[in-house]
Design a protein around this motif. Structure first.
Motif, PDB file in Angstrom:
ATOM      1  N   PHE A  35       0.862  -1.160  -0.183  1.00 27.51           N
ATOM      2  CA  PHE A  35      -0.037   0.225  -0.021  1.00 27.51           C
ATOM      3  C   PHE A  35       0.645   1.240   0.117  1.00 27.51           C
ATOM      4  O   PHE A  35       2.113   1.103   0.252  1.00 27.51           O
ATOM      5  CB  PHE A  35      -0.764  -0.098   1.182  1.00 27.51           C
ATOM      6  CG  PHE A  35      -0.188  -0.301   2.500  1.00 27.51           C
ATOM      7  CD1 PHE A  35       0.254   1.046   3.223  1.00 27.51           C
ATOM      8  CD2 PHE A  35       0.145  -1.301   3.086  1.00 27.51           C
ATOM      9  CE1 PHE A  35       0.734   1.034   4.395  1.00 27.51           C
ATOM     10  CE2 PHE A  35       0.757  -1.475   4.389  1.00 27.51           C
ATOM     11  CZ  PHE A  35       0.942  -0.375   4.953  1.00 27.51           C
ATOM     12  N   PHE A  36       0.385   2.254  -0.412  1.00 18.79           N
ATOM     13  CA  PHE A  36       0.842   3.476  -0.337  1.00 18.79           C
ATOM     14  C   PHE A  36       1.007   4.324   1.004  1.00 18.79           C
ATOM     15  O   PHE A  36      -0.094   4.567   1.672  1.00 18.79           O
ATOM     16  CB  PHE A  36       0.301   4.501  -1.288  1.00 18.79           C
ATOM     17  CG  PHE A  36       1.066   5.816  -1.681  1.00 18.79           C
ATOM     18  CD1 PHE A  36       2.286   5.883  -2.288  1.00 18.79           C
ATOM     19  CD2 PHE A  36       0.727   6.889  -0.954  1.00 18.79           C
ATOM     20  CE1 PHE A  36       3.013   7.034  -2.475  1.00 18.79           C
ATOM     21  CE2 PHE A  36       1.532   8.315  -1.194  1.00 18.79           C
ATOM     22  CZ  PHE A  36       2.527   8.215  -1.808  1.00 18.79           C
ATOM     23  N   VAL A  37       2.077   4.661   1.262  1.00 17.35           N
ATOM     24  CA  VAL A  37       2.163   5.576   2.577  1.00 17.35           C
ATOM     25  C   VAL A  37       2.320   7.021   2.291  1.00 17.35           C
ATOM     26  O   VAL A  37       3.239   7.334   1.719  1.00 17.35           O
ATOM     27  CB  VAL A  37       3.525   5.115   3.431  1.00 17.35           C
ATOM     28  CG1 VAL A  37       3.541   5.795   4.857  1.00 17.35           C
ATOM     29  CG2 VAL A  37       3.185   3.695   3.926  1.00 17.35           C
ATOM     30  N   ALA A  40       4.329  12.353   5.728  1.00 18.93           N
ATOM     31  CA  ALA A  40       4.289  12.802   7.231  1.00 18.93           C
ATOM     32  C   ALA A  40       3.188  14.131   7.189  1.00 18.93           C
ATOM     33  O   ALA A  40       3.602  14.896   6.373  1.00 18.93           O
ATOM     34  CB  ALA A  40       5.410  12.951   7.895  1.00 18.93           C
ATOM     35  N   GLY A  41       2.312  13.904   8.053  1.00 21.78           N
ATOM     36  CA  GLY A  41       1.230  15.296   8.055  1.00 21.78           C
ATOM     37  C   GLY A  41       0.184  15.368   7.129  1.00 21.78           C
ATOM     38  O   GLY A  41      -0.939  16.146   7.111  1.00 21.78           O
ATOM     39  N   GLN A  42       0.072  14.225   6.413  1.00 22.93           N
ATOM     40  CA  GLN A  42      -0.915  14.073   5.348  1.00 22.93           C
ATOM     41  C   GLN A  42      -1.865  12.861   5.681  1.00 22.93           C
ATOM     42  O   GLN A  42      -2.472  12.166   4.561  1.00 22.93           O
ATOM     43  CB  GLN A  42      -0.334  14.114   4.025  1.00 22.93           C
ATOM     44  CG  GLN A  42       0.174  15.705   3.747  1.00 22.93           C
ATOM     45  CD  GLN A  42       0.792  15.540   2.146  1.00 22.93           C
ATOM     46  OE1 GLN A  42       0.553  14.860   1.148  1.00 22.93           O
ATOM     47  NE2 GLN A  42       1.668  16.463   1.898  1.00 22.93           N
ATOM     48  N   VAL A 121       9.203   7.589   4.928  1.00 19.39           N
ATOM     49  CA  VAL A 121       9.151   8.224   3.797  1.00 19.39           C
ATOM     50  C   VAL A 121       7.980   7.807   2.869  1.00 19.39           C
ATOM     51  O   VAL A 121       7.778   6.780   2.806  1.00 19.39           O
ATOM     52  CB  VAL A 121      10.509   8.310   3.011  1.00 19.39           C
ATOM     53  CG1 VAL A 121      10.376   8.983   1.567  1.00 19.39           C
ATOM     54  CG2 VAL A 121      11.695   8.823   3.790  1.00 19.39           C
ATOM     55  N   ALA A 122       7.316   8.773   2.209  1.00 23.14           N
ATOM     56  CA  ALA A 122       6.174   8.379   1.377  1.00 23.14           C
ATOM     57  C   ALA A 122       6.667   7.318   0.263  1.00 23.14           C
ATOM     58  O   ALA A 122       7.583   7.572  -0.200  1.00 23.14           O
ATOM     59  CB  ALA A 122       5.656   9.548   0.829  1.00 23.14           C
ATOM     60  N   GLY A 123       5.730   6.520   0.216  1.00 17.26           N
ATOM     61  CA  GLY A 123       5.991   5.426  -1.114  1.00 17.26           C
ATOM     62  C   GLY A 123       5.230   4.150  -1.001  1.00 17.26           C
ATOM     63  O   GLY A 123       4.564   4.165   0.067  1.00 17.26           O
TER      64      GLY A 123
END
Length: 192
Positions: A35-37, A40-42, A121-123
């Motif tokens: 899944f997509f993470v 931070a903050g979103q 980190v987003a991804g």
């Protein structure tokens, strides 16, 4: 709850290849989640957006600001009394206001926590649950370690980054108790 190993991938295709490689390595597809993470903050935990009521490291700034206002106002008033022959009767009042303002700024900044909170980190995150229970017998530790090493090797061989270890449950491909706000437990160095 079980042990989970996860890694981040930049692209959805890379994550899909990692899922297939884990299945090929003998891991149950129902215990693999992808899944997509969000950054931070979103994560929209609040109706107005954001993840937390206060940013990490800023929890104590209210107390610091209050102490700074009190100290700054007192010091400013004393300076204003000394400047009263030049500034007149408003000297102590203006000194107290300016001192309180500056003291509040300095107090709130000094109360912030500068230690960075580890965050993802987003991804695309690919995670695999290794076992059903974290309470395994001592004789099974070597087997579980070998399984963990195999999962880490598969993820790293496919250029997975930010390898992490967690506890949780993956059911039918969903990490049902994943919380993006819990700081990750990074696996240092991965496998050799």
């Amino acid at each position: 709850m079980g042990s989970i190993i996860a890694a981040r991938f930049e692209l959805q295709d890379e994550a899909a290849r990692a899922v297939n490689a884990l299945v090929d390595a003998g891991f149950d597809r129902g215990r693999i989640s992808s899944f997509f993470v969000n950054p931070a903050g979103q994560h929209d935990r609040f109706a107005v957006g954001g993840d937390r009521d206060k940013s990490p490291g800023a929890e104590e700034t209210d107390k610091g600001a209050a102490a700074g206002v009190a100290a700054g106002a007192g010091a400013g008033a004393v300076a204003g009394v000394a400047a009263a022959p030049v500034a007149g009767p408003l000297g102590p009042v203006l000194g107290g206001l300016v001192g309180g303002h500056l003291g509040g700024l300095v107090g709130s900044l000094s109360a912030t926590d500068d230690d960075p909170v580890p965050r993802r980190v987003a991804g695309m995150l690919v995670a695999v649950q290794l076992d059903e229970s974290a309470d395994v017998a001592d004789s099974a530790d070597a087997v579980n370690s070998a399984i963990e090493q195999r999962a880490m090797r598969v993820l790293q061989d496919l250029q997975g980054t930010d390898l992490e270890r967690a506890e949780g449950q993956i059911r039918d491909g969903d990490w049902i108790d994943f919380d993006p706000l819990i700081p990750p437990q990074w696996v240092q160095g991965g496998v050799g």
